[in-house]
Design an enzyme around this catalytic site. Structure first.
Site: not given
Lengths: 295, 134
Positions: A91-92
């Site tokens: 998720c980055g």
């Protein structure tokens, strides 16, 4: 130089990766919508709670014997840092950003000679924090089994924190989470839970209660005593909801980027593939022609 | 003067009710009280019990069980902050009995005041609810 077959394999593997990231992006987008709705639905309660608290606490602040949840224990020695992160990766920079903010805070406290205890919610942050501050982590709350975050999930955490506070295990508690601003922007936030932060201006507080004179049943102090522990649970719940929305937003952006990168990679690989193919054909032709000339 | 009371019931998860009603009876900690339009501003905590919502003065009330919460009456109406609401029709008596036994055990097993308070609160709402249901 890579053979044609190698290139072909490479292209197909990047393509399947792209399919996965694309699907993950779509899933994140739909989850984000749900998470946002949940965060929105929780807002009225938190807002009303806040306005009531603001009104009550501004008057109770100067009263001796007020709940330590409001005025603190009078010490600042032991800090409890609650770090809320996600249960899943990919998720980055979502988890990294929260952990970075929390770590900065922890190191500042340590430099100031304070004792720090850490409570992790979500195992992704736990994995990172464990490396530097493993001995300070007192617990890990695993919410991976939770599909849809309910107030009942936040309540036990709050109760445990309150019980610890009651036993005098810490003086100040703060919660780290990412506030959702947009799909692109999630702001790592440090929110103080205990003692409850008091609204800054008295005007606001008076406005919030409509400026009316209230009759209290039972008295103000008991209402406040009843409300403050519940406020902790509400704040945690709200933080977790914001976090859930931020996580999905961050994942959506990350997966969108990954999909685009994969697309670029496929393009450049396809060009290399075609060039190599043409070079091979040209080479073969030259071989045939030179072979024919030799006869 | 308005002739209806603006009622809002909010739980941490969502806005449960947003309606204009004639009267609401709230189980306050110091006793039940009825809120009607233009009630004086007040604030009260809620004990486990039934909130009765009268849409019209003569009609049958809508009943909601509430575990705990806070009621606030201001110029804009009545706002009830409640953690958990239970629909009376969906109460499972066997589950409730099991929960009661569990809460009783928790009360007995509690080692400090805080744990006991919590367990007693758990027991209390179940007791009240079972009385209402039976």
């Amino acid at each position: 130089m890579a053979s044609l077959k190698d290139l072909k394999n490479r292209i197909s593997s990047v393509k399947s990766t792209q399919k996965i990231t694309k699907a993950m992006k779509m899933v994140a987008a739909s989850k984000l919508r749900r998470a946002q709705e949940a965060a929105e639905a929780a807002r009225p309660y938190a807002e009303r709670m806040e306005s009531v608290l603001a009104g009550l606490s501004s008057s109770a602040q100067d009263t001796p014997g007020s709940s330590p949840l409001l005025i603190g224990t009078g010490k600042q020695d032991v800090h409890l840092v609650i770090v809320a992160t996600s249960e899943r990766g990919l998720c980055g920079g979502f988890n990294t950003n929260i952990v970075k903010a929390a770590r900065l805070h922890i190191e500042e406290l340590l430099a100031g000679g304070k004792t720090v205890k850490i409570l992790c919610i979500g195992k992704k942050g736990y994995a990172v924090i464990r490396r530097d501050h493993g001995d300070r982590i007192i617990d890990l709350k695993d919410l991976s089994a939770v599909k849809r975050l309910a107030f009942a999930d936040a309540q036990p955490i709050a109760q445990e924190i309150l019980a610890m506070f009651e036993r005098g295990e810490f003086d100040v508690a703060s919660l780290f989470y990412a506030k959702f601003q947009s799909v692109l922007v999630q702001v790592p936030t440090n929110q103080q839970l205990i003692p409850a932060p008091i609204a800054e201006t008295d005007d606001d507080a008076a406005d919030a209660l409509g400026g009316a004179v209230y009759e209290y049943e039972p008295d103000e102090a008991s209402i406040l005593d009843d409300l403050l522990p519940r406020n902790v649970a509400t704040q945690i719940y709200r933080g977790l909801l914001e976090n859930a929305a931020s996580e999905q937003g961050s994942r959506m952006t990350a997966m969108d980027n990954a999909t685009r990168n994969a697309g670029e990679m496929i393009d450049s690989l396809t060009i290399t593939y075609n060039r190599t193919r043409q070079a091979n054909i040209t080479k073969e032709l030259i071989e045939i022609i030179s072979g024919a000339e030799a006869l | 003067m308005t002739d209806t009371l603006h009622l809002e019931i909010v739980s941490p998860e969502r806005l449960l009710k947003d309606a204009e009603v004639a009267m609401v009876v709230v189980p306050g900690t110091d006793g039940d009280f009825g809120a009607m339009p233009a009630h004086a501003p007040m604030m009260s905590t809620i004990r486990p019990g039934i909130i009765e919502i009268y849409e019209t003065e003569a009609g049958e009330p809508e009943k909601l069980f509430v575990k705990s919460g806070l009621a606030q009456i201001s110029d804009t109406g009545l706002t009830i902050l409640a953690e958990e609401m239970i629909d009376l029709d969906s109460v499972d008596t066997t589950e409730l009995a099991a929960g009661m036994a569990e809460a009783q055990n928790a009360v007995n097993a509690a080692t400090d005041d805080m744990a006991r308070d919590q367990a007693e609160a758990e027991l209390e709402w179940r007791r009240v609810l079972s009385e209402i249901v039976s």
